[in-house]
Design a protein around this motif. Structure first.
Motif, PDB file in Angstrom:
ATOM      1  N   SER A  16       2.605 -73.410  46.633  1.00  0.00           N
ATOM      2  CA  SER A  16       3.410 -73.610  45.420  1.00  0.00           C
ATOM      3  C   SER A  16       4.118 -72.325  45.008  1.00  0.00           C
ATOM      4  CB  SER A  16       2.528 -74.092  44.272  1.00  0.00           C
ATOM      5  OG  SER A  16       2.002 -75.350  44.550  1.00  0.00           O
ATOM      6  N   THR A  17       3.395 -71.214  45.077  1.00  0.00           N
ATOM      7  CA  THR A  17       3.977 -69.933  44.691  1.00  0.00           C
ATOM      8  C   THR A  17       5.084 -69.535  45.656  1.00  0.00           C
ATOM      9  OG1 THR A  17       1.833 -69.290  43.786  1.00  0.00           O
ATOM     10  CG2 THR A  17       3.433 -67.547  44.094  1.00  0.00           C
ATOM     11  N   LEU A  18       4.865 -69.728  46.929  1.00  0.00           N
ATOM     12  CA  LEU A  18       5.875 -69.392  47.930  1.00  0.00           C
ATOM     13  C   LEU A  18       7.109 -70.288  47.783  1.00  0.00           C
ATOM     14  CD1 LEU A  18       6.179 -67.368  50.213  1.00  0.00           C
ATOM     15  CD2 LEU A  18       5.309 -69.086  51.772  1.00  0.00           C
ATOM     16  N   ARG A  19       6.910 -71.561  47.523  1.00  0.00           N
ATOM     17  CA  ARG A  19       8.025 -72.483  47.310  1.00  0.00           C
ATOM     18  C   ARG A  19       8.845 -72.071  46.093  1.00  0.00           C
ATOM     19  NH1 ARG A  19       5.343 -76.753  45.969  1.00  0.00           N
ATOM     20  NH2 ARG A  19       4.484 -76.961  48.053  1.00  0.00           N
ATOM     21  N   THR A  20       8.152 -71.682  45.024  1.00  0.00           N
ATOM     22  CA  THR A  20       8.840 -71.240  43.811  1.00  0.00           C
ATOM     23  C   THR A  20       9.591 -69.941  44.062  1.00  0.00           C
ATOM     24  OG1 THR A  20       7.155 -72.307  42.452  1.00  0.00           O
ATOM     25  CG2 THR A  20       8.531 -70.663  41.383  1.00  0.00           C
ATOM     26  N   ALA A  21       8.977 -69.020  44.791  1.00  0.00           N
ATOM     27  CA  ALA A  21       9.624 -67.741  45.089  1.00  0.00           C
ATOM     28  C   ALA A  21      10.896 -67.952  45.910  1.00  0.00           C
ATOM     29  CB  ALA A  21       8.668 -66.822  45.832  1.00  0.00           C
ATOM     30  N   LYS A  22      10.885 -68.925  46.798  1.00  0.00           N
ATOM     31  CA  LYS A  22      12.054 -69.197  47.638  1.00  0.00           C
ATOM     32  C   LYS A  22      13.152 -69.950  46.897  1.00  0.00           C
ATOM     33  CE  LYS A  22       9.705 -69.109  52.081  1.00  0.00           C
ATOM     34  NZ  LYS A  22       9.312 -69.884  53.262  1.00  0.00           N
ATOM     35  N   SER A  23      12.856 -70.411  45.684  1.00  0.00           N
ATOM     36  CA  SER A  23      13.851 -71.185  44.935  1.00  0.00           C
ATOM     37  C   SER A  23      14.802 -70.313  44.117  1.00  0.00           C
ATOM     38  CB  SER A  23      13.149 -72.185  44.014  1.00  0.00           C
ATOM     39  OG  SER A  23      12.531 -71.523  42.934  1.00  0.00           O
ATOM     40  N   PHE A  24      14.594 -69.012  44.103  1.00  0.00           N
ATOM     41  CA  PHE A  24      15.490 -68.117  43.372  1.00  0.00           C
ATOM     42  C   PHE A  24      16.857 -68.097  44.055  1.00  0.00           C
ATOM     43  CE2 PHE A  24      11.644 -66.659  41.479  1.00  0.00           C
ATOM     44  CZ  PHE A  24      11.996 -66.066  40.278  1.00  0.00           C
ATOM     45  N   ASN A  25      17.924 -68.146  43.266  1.00  0.00           N
ATOM     46  CA  ASN A  25      19.274 -68.048  43.816  1.00  0.00           C
ATOM     47  C   ASN A  25      19.606 -66.624  44.222  1.00  0.00           C
ATOM     48  OD1 ASN A  25      19.948 -70.729  43.649  1.00  0.00           O
ATOM     49  ND2 ASN A  25      20.857 -70.543  41.618  1.00  0.00           N
ATOM     50  N   SER A  26      19.120 -65.666  43.487  1.00  0.00           N
ATOM     51  CA  SER A  26      19.413 -64.262  43.740  1.00  0.00           C
ATOM     52  C   SER A  26      18.637 -63.769  44.961  1.00  0.00           C
ATOM     53  CB  SER A  26      19.034 -63.424  42.514  1.00  0.00           C
ATOM     54  OG  SER A  26      19.150 -62.056  42.798  1.00  0.00           O
ATOM     55  N   TYR A  27      19.351 -63.228  45.932  1.00  0.00           N
ATOM     56  CA  TYR A  27      18.744 -62.745  47.168  1.00  0.00           C
ATOM     57  C   TYR A  27      17.674 -61.687  46.893  1.00  0.00           C
ATOM     58  CZ  TYR A  27      18.334 -60.216  51.585  1.00  0.00           C
ATOM     59  OH  TYR A  27      17.847 -59.607  52.695  1.00  0.00           O
ATOM     60  N   ASN A  28      17.984 -60.735  46.020  1.00  0.00           N
ATOM     61  CA  ASN A  28      17.048 -59.643  45.749  1.00  0.00           C
ATOM     62  C   ASN A  28      15.759 -60.148  45.107  1.00  0.00           C
ATOM     63  OD1 ASN A  28      18.702 -57.630  46.795  1.00  0.00           O
ATOM     64  ND2 ASN A  28      19.790 -57.409  44.868  1.00  0.00           N
ATOM     65  N   PHE A  29      15.884 -61.015  44.111  1.00  0.00           N
ATOM     66  CA  PHE A  29      14.692 -61.576  43.482  1.00  0.00           C
ATOM     67  C   PHE A  29      13.907 -62.419  44.476  1.00  0.00           C
ATOM     68  CE2 PHE A  29      17.043 -61.248  39.282  1.00  0.00           C
ATOM     69  CZ  PHE A  29      16.250 -60.222  38.813  1.00  0.00           C
ATOM     70  N   THR A  31      13.727 -62.326  47.834  1.00  0.00           N
ATOM     71  CA  THR A  31      12.991 -61.555  48.844  1.00  0.00           C
ATOM     72  C   THR A  31      11.839 -60.773  48.213  1.00  0.00           C
ATOM     73  OG1 THR A  31      14.610 -59.763  48.689  1.00  0.00           O
ATOM     74  CG2 THR A  31      14.914 -61.375  50.448  1.00  0.00           C
ATOM     75  N   TYR A  32      12.051 -60.259  46.991  1.00  0.00           N
ATOM     76  CA  TYR A  32      10.982 -59.524  46.322  1.00  0.00           C
ATOM     77  C   TYR A  32       9.793 -60.432  46.033  1.00  0.00           C
ATOM     78  CZ  TYR A  32       8.299 -57.339  42.603  1.00  0.00           C
ATOM     79  OH  TYR A  32       7.273 -56.846  41.847  1.00  0.00           O
ATOM     80  N   PHE A  33      10.039 -61.605  45.476  1.00  0.00           N
ATOM     81  CA  PHE A  33       8.932 -62.477  45.100  1.00  0.00           C
ATOM     82  C   PHE A  33       8.246 -63.106  46.309  1.00  0.00           C
ATOM     83  CE2 PHE A  33      11.042 -62.512  40.845  1.00  0.00           C
ATOM     84  CZ  PHE A  33       9.988 -61.921  40.181  1.00  0.00           C
ATOM     85  N   VAL A  34       8.972 -63.340  47.382  1.00  0.00           N
ATOM     86  CA  VAL A  34       8.329 -63.827  48.605  1.00  0.00           C
ATOM     87  C   VAL A  34       7.391 -62.749  49.152  1.00  0.00           C
ATOM     88  CG1 VAL A  34       8.739 -64.426  51.032  1.00  0.00           C
ATOM     89  CG2 VAL A  34      10.089 -65.511  49.227  1.00  0.00           C
ATOM     90  N   ARG A  35       7.871 -61.509  49.203  1.00  0.00           N
ATOM     91  CA  ARG A  35       7.042 -60.403  49.698  1.00  0.00           C
ATOM     92  C   ARG A  35       5.831 -60.186  48.797  1.00  0.00           C
ATOM     93  NH1 ARG A  35      10.831 -56.852  49.775  1.00  0.00           N
ATOM     94  NH2 ARG A  35      10.289 -55.853  47.818  1.00  0.00           N
ATOM     95  N   ARG A  36       6.051 -60.248  47.484  1.00  0.00           N
ATOM     96  CA  ARG A  36       4.953 -60.047  46.529  1.00  0.00           C
ATOM     97  C   ARG A  36       3.908 -61.161  46.642  1.00  0.00           C
ATOM     98  NH1 ARG A  36       5.354 -59.988  39.998  1.00  0.00           N
ATOM     99  NH2 ARG A  36       3.171 -59.552  39.664  1.00  0.00           N
ATOM    100  N   THR A  37       4.365 -62.394  46.844  1.00  0.00           N
ATOM    101  CA  THR A  37       3.454 -63.529  47.013  1.00  0.00           C
ATOM    102  C   THR A  37       2.589 -63.339  48.249  1.00  0.00           C
ATOM    103  OG1 THR A  37       4.972 -65.036  45.897  1.00  0.00           O
ATOM    104  CG2 THR A  37       3.343 -66.023  47.359  1.00  0.00           C
ATOM    105  N   GLU A  38       3.209 -62.951  49.341  1.00  0.00           N
ATOM    106  CA  GLU A  38       2.449 -62.739  50.577  1.00  0.00           C
ATOM    107  C   GLU A  38       1.421 -61.622  50.404  1.00  0.00           C
ATOM    108  OE1 GLU A  38       5.645 -62.114  53.297  1.00  0.00           O
ATOM    109  OE2 GLU A  38       5.976 -64.268  53.589  1.00  0.00           O
TER     110      GLU A  38
END
Length: 96
Positions: A16-29, A31-38
């Motif tokens: 769920s967290t990874l799916r939400t992180a990938k839903s950001f339109n902004s590239y920088n946000f 990639t940051y939230f995907v990396r932070r989730t992992e």
């Protein structure tokens, strides 16, 4: 003594967290939230103490709700795409 969350619950939270992180339109946000989730869930995976594992799980649940709200706001007010994201418009030397 705190009961640690089930493995399936942790995996569902991660998905769920990874799916939400990938839903950001902004590239920088995004990639940051995907990396932070992992990174966050790698730490949860390595944790062996049931009390600390429960605390980390509960904190991740709270962060997911905040992340969802931020993702909605980012989708509402997303800016233009970055040059990094424009894959179809990239020309090579041979195309010119």
């Amino acid at each position: 003594m705190a009961t640690p969350p089930a493995r399936k619950a942790v995996l569902d939270l991660y998905a769920s967290t990874l799916r939400t992180a990938k839903s950001f339109n902004s590239y920088n946000f995004r990639t940051y939230f995907v990396r932070r989730t992992e990174d966050t869930f790698r730490g949860i995976q390595a944790e062996r103490d049931p009390i600390k594992l429960s605390q980390a799980y509960n904190e991740a649940v709270k962060e997911l709700s905040v992340l969802r709200r931020c993702a909605v706001m980012n989708q509402l007010y997303g800016g233009e795409r970055l040059a990094v994201e424009e894959q179809s418009d990239v020309r090579t030397r041979g195309d010119a």
